[in-house]
Design a protein around this motif. Structure first.
Motif, PDB file in Angstrom:
ATOM      1  N   UNK A  13      -0.698  17.158   6.117  1.00  0.00           N
ATOM      2  CA  UNK A  13      -0.439  17.126   4.844  1.00  0.00           C
ATOM      3  C   UNK A  13       0.366  15.885   4.070  1.00  0.00           C
ATOM      4  N   UNK A  14       1.102  15.551   5.094  1.00  0.00           N
ATOM      5  CA  UNK A  14       1.925  14.325   4.754  1.00  0.00           C
ATOM      6  C   UNK A  14       0.853  13.190   4.595  1.00  0.00           C
ATOM      7  N   UNK A  15      -0.157  13.023   5.328  1.00  0.00           N
ATOM      8  CA  UNK A  15      -0.993  12.063   5.190  1.00  0.00           C
ATOM      9  C   UNK A  15      -1.671  12.109   3.791  1.00  0.00           C
ATOM     10  N   UNK A  16      -1.901  13.304   3.387  1.00  0.00           N
ATOM     11  CA  UNK A  16      -2.292  13.722   2.087  1.00  0.00           C
ATOM     12  C   UNK A  16      -1.692  13.362   0.975  1.00  0.00           C
ATOM     13  N   UNK A  17      -0.353  13.579   1.083  1.00  0.00           N
ATOM     14  CA  UNK A  17       0.553  13.453   0.069  1.00  0.00           C
ATOM     15  C   UNK A  17       0.978  11.703  -0.016  1.00  0.00           C
ATOM     16  N   UNK A  18       0.937  11.325   1.070  1.00  0.00           N
ATOM     17  CA  UNK A  18       1.153   9.738   1.078  1.00  0.00           C
ATOM     18  C   UNK A  18       0.126   9.040   0.349  1.00  0.00           C
ATOM     19  N   UNK A  19      -1.134   9.471   0.364  1.00  0.00           N
ATOM     20  CA  UNK A  19      -2.274   8.892  -0.103  1.00  0.00           C
ATOM     21  C   UNK A  19      -2.505   9.524  -1.695  1.00  0.00           C
ATOM     22  N   UNK A  20      -1.729  10.397  -2.004  1.00  0.00           N
ATOM     23  CA  UNK A  20      -1.951  10.968  -3.315  1.00  0.00           C
ATOM     24  C   UNK A  20      -1.885  10.026  -4.469  1.00  0.00           C
ATOM     25  N   UNK A  21      -2.766  10.586  -5.385  1.00  0.00           N
ATOM     26  CA  UNK A  21      -3.126   9.806  -6.627  1.00  0.00           C
ATOM     27  C   UNK A  21      -1.904   9.655  -7.693  1.00  0.00           C
ATOM     28  N   UNK A 114       0.555   0.672   1.563  1.00  0.00           N
ATOM     29  CA  UNK A 114      -0.621  -0.006   1.772  1.00  0.00           C
ATOM     30  C   UNK A 114      -1.394   0.581   2.945  1.00  0.00           C
ATOM     31  N   UNK A 115      -2.584   0.836   2.941  1.00  0.00           N
ATOM     32  CA  UNK A 115      -3.309   1.234   4.078  1.00  0.00           C
ATOM     33  C   UNK A 115      -3.334   0.172   5.366  1.00  0.00           C
ATOM     34  N   UNK A 116      -3.184  -1.155   4.618  1.00  0.00           N
ATOM     35  CA  UNK A 116      -3.338  -2.291   5.899  1.00  0.00           C
ATOM     36  C   UNK A 116      -3.559  -3.590   5.096  1.00  0.00           C
ATOM     37  N   UNK A 117      -3.560  -4.703   6.018  1.00  0.00           N
ATOM     38  CA  UNK A 117      -4.178  -5.789   5.285  1.00  0.00           C
ATOM     39  C   UNK A 117      -5.486  -5.900   5.004  1.00  0.00           C
ATOM     40  N   UNK A 118      -5.715  -6.490   3.948  1.00  0.00           N
ATOM     41  CA  UNK A 118      -7.443  -6.404   3.523  1.00  0.00           C
ATOM     42  C   UNK A 118      -8.182  -7.167   4.640  1.00  0.00           C
ATOM     43  N   UNK A 152       4.516   5.249   0.542  1.00  0.00           N
ATOM     44  CA  UNK A 152       3.077   6.055   0.458  1.00  0.00           C
ATOM     45  C   UNK A 152       2.530   5.573   1.980  1.00  0.00           C
ATOM     46  N   UNK A 153       1.621   5.017   1.942  1.00  0.00           N
ATOM     47  CA  UNK A 153       0.993   4.489   3.336  1.00  0.00           C
ATOM     48  C   UNK A 153       1.641   3.297   4.020  1.00  0.00           C
ATOM     49  N   UNK A 154       2.122   3.532   5.071  1.00  0.00           N
ATOM     50  CA  UNK A 154       2.395   2.302   5.974  1.00  0.00           C
ATOM     51  C   UNK A 154       1.428   1.925   6.858  1.00  0.00           C
ATOM     52  N   UNK A 159       1.679  -3.587   6.884  1.00  0.00           N
ATOM     53  CA  UNK A 159       3.003  -2.777   6.498  1.00  0.00           C
ATOM     54  C   UNK A 159       4.084  -3.606   7.222  1.00  0.00           C
ATOM     55  N   UNK A 160       3.916  -3.699   8.586  1.00  0.00           N
ATOM     56  CA  UNK A 160       4.761  -4.348   9.332  1.00  0.00           C
ATOM     57  C   UNK A 160       5.456  -5.559   8.955  1.00  0.00           C
TER      58      UNK A 160
END
Lengths: 262, 285
Positions: A13-21, A114-118, A152-154, A159-160
């Motif tokens: 649930x936390x993952x879903x919330x972190x990514x929430x629109x 960010x989900x991560x570096x591109x 949100x997402x790290x 992210x680091x």
């Protein structure tokens, strides 16, 4: 988004919330917390990455440098920011602004989502690895306080690179992990549909990470943005007051110890 | 949902890479080079395990590399063991297998060495130890190597080879990138030399930290050097990427590697660079 009082959230649930629109955008956060923000563009080498917003602002009348990863709101903006995944030029811009903050003895406040570096062809050609590596190296000894908040997402090294300073806080509905739960499940169990299970094993929730001293605290969230801004301001004020008592060498030594324990 | 799909597929790349690792370790009489695809009689690879056609250096264990690399070596921290912070199922079994396979406690071999009477702190990552992935002990050993090198005022030479983070140690694997970077910085601020030698493959969190932090960055020929996996890039961008995108030769063209040095010449090149920098270090000391 799940309310502040609901304490029985699963990792999934936390993952879903972190990514929430519904997550706030970088600009909403900046506007809510700082006054008189001026955006500063470009890495002074080749590019200006829209996925990282940076600039100078006032926080309770104190000048600060602000950096925030930006996922964007409109479809057009999201394409331009690769959904909040920075290019190497984004990391170079952020380091430029951090070094500038050091010069003028301004604290740095970084917001990470960010989900991560591109992962892209041009990102590889322009040295994504080198850009992140250089941030990690330089921020380790920068002579000004660096406070990060994951809102949100790290995701991973991307992210680091913006969360390797003196304090790292996380919003209640945010995650911080070495890889996405889907990627993790795919690698270890060869089955990305077991992402929820992976989220649980990975200990990516603010609560778990606080227990492990990976982060320093959790920002309570609520439906009211105003209330969130108020909570963030209170935390920042306290952390800045604490960090500004330290001499440069004490600051760097404590930062060193913070990561040396792992 | 583009990112979601992208991350979901990261696994396939690693799974494939794991299978390929087997192919790259020569076992039969005839060996095919994974880069130029020519076949050779296994003895033609010689002591350096190098393709006679394209000079690609086959993946070798840290201890195999050590045999011809230095003139003396005293190992450090060879009994540290991970606390298995996530208590990850079957991880201990995987570790035991890797330890037997490589003769190491984790994915890097570290110690104080001498090349032609010049002292150095040496680290060699081992691609056979869970894909050379970076666990907490990998990070601890490298950090201690830099700390000792800083105290004793000696240069560090590090051979990188890694598939990236150690999934089984989660966020603690990620934290190693920051921990090592700090130690590299302190070593650097003491005016000491750090040389990295990229070997096949150098990817992910290792590329995004200490592999790219050297004063001088060397690479063996035809090494895979990158941050994101090729498949991840293709899934994210929906574009075919050139097969040589992450070849060391291309990375050099883009300005991120100083020089490509054949495996047989590496020892001499390091000796020469150490000698060249020995004066500066004395002055600072």
């Amino acid at each position: 988004m799940v309310s502040l009082l609901d304490k029985k959230k699963t990792a999934a649930q936390i993952v879903a919330n972190a990514r929430s629109e519904e997550k706030m955008s970088a600009y909403e956060l900046i506007d809510g917390i700082f006054s008189e923000f001026m955006e500063l563009h470009g890495d002074r080498l080749s590019d200006d990455d829209a996925a990282i917003v940076g600039g100078v602002a006032k926080f309770n009348d104190t000048p600060v440098t602000v950096i925030a990863t930006n996922k964007g709101k409109s479809a057009e903006e999201r394409l331009r920011t690769h959904f909040g995944c920075p290019e190497p030029s984004g990391y170079r811009k952020s380091l430029r602004l951090i070094k500038q903050a050091e010069k003028f003895r301004r604290p740095v406040i970084a917001f990470v989502n960010t989900a991560g570096a591109y992962p892209g062809k041009s990102a590889e050609e322009n040295g994504q690895g080198e850009a992140i590596a250089h941030n990690l190296l330089e921020i380790s000894s920068v002579k000004t306080p660096v406070i990060s908040m994951i809102y949100g997402e790290g995701g991973s090294g991307g992210a680091l690179a913006l969360a390797c300073g003196d304090r790292v806080w996380m919003f209640e509905n945010s995650m911080y992990s070495v890889l996405s739960p889907e990627g993790f499940a795919a690698i270890l169990w060869k089955d990305s549909s077991r992402a929820d299970e992976a989220a649980d094993v990975m200990q990516l929730t603010p609560e778990k990470l606080l227990e492990q001293h990976v982060i320093d605290g959790i920002v309570p969230e609520s439906r009211s943005h105003k209330r969130v801004f108020k909570a963030v301001k209170k935390i920042l004020q306290k952390e800045l007051t604490d960090l500004e008592k330290l001499t440069s060498s004490e600051l760097i030594e404590k930062r060193h110890q913070r990561f040396r324990q792992f | 949902m583009q990112l979601f799909n992208e991350l979901k597929t990261l696994g396939h790349k690693h799974i494939k890479a794991d299978k390929k690792a087997g192919e790259k370790v020569p076992s039969g009489m005839w060996i095919a080079c994974p880069k130029c695809h020519q076949s050779f009689y296994h003895k033609d690879l010689g002591i350096y395990q190098v393709c006679p056609n394209c000079e690609y250096g086959f993946r070798i264990t840290a201890r195999e590399r050590l045999k011809w690399l230095v003139d003396s070596f005293s190992e450090m921290d060879d009994s540290l063991k991970t606390t298995d912070p996530l208590k990850f199922p079957n991880y201990q079994k995987k570790l035991s297998k890797a330890r037997i396979q490589t003769g190491l406690n984790d994915s890097v071999l570290t110690g104080m060495a001498k090349i032609e009477d010049q002292r150095l702190a040496l680290g060699i990552m081992d691609p056979a130890f869970i894909m050379g992935s970076m666990g907490t002990i990998t990070g601890e050993k490298i950090t201690r190597l830099f700390e000792r090198a800083t105290r004793q005022r000696v240069p560090v030479v590090l051979f990188t080879s890694s598939g990236g983070a150690r999934m089984q140690e989660g966020i603690f694997s990620l934290m190693q990138m920051a921990k090592i970077s700090q130690a590299v910085k302190r070593h650097s601020e003491a005016g000491l030399l750090y040389i990295t030698v990229l070997t096949d493959p150098t990817t992910g969190g290792v590329t995004a930290s200490f592999a790219m932090q050297g004063d001088i960055i060397l690479s063996e020929p035809r090494v895979l050097v990158g941050f994101a996996g090729k498949r991840v890039i293709e899934q994210t961008t929906h574009q075919k990427v050139p097969s040589d995108l992450q070849d060391a030769e291309r990375v050099l063209e883009h300005g991120f590697i100083d020089a490509i040095v054949a495996r047989k010449d590496i020892k001499n090149k390091i000796a020469w660079l150490l000698e060249l920098h020995s004066k500066g270090s004395d002055v600072n000391g």
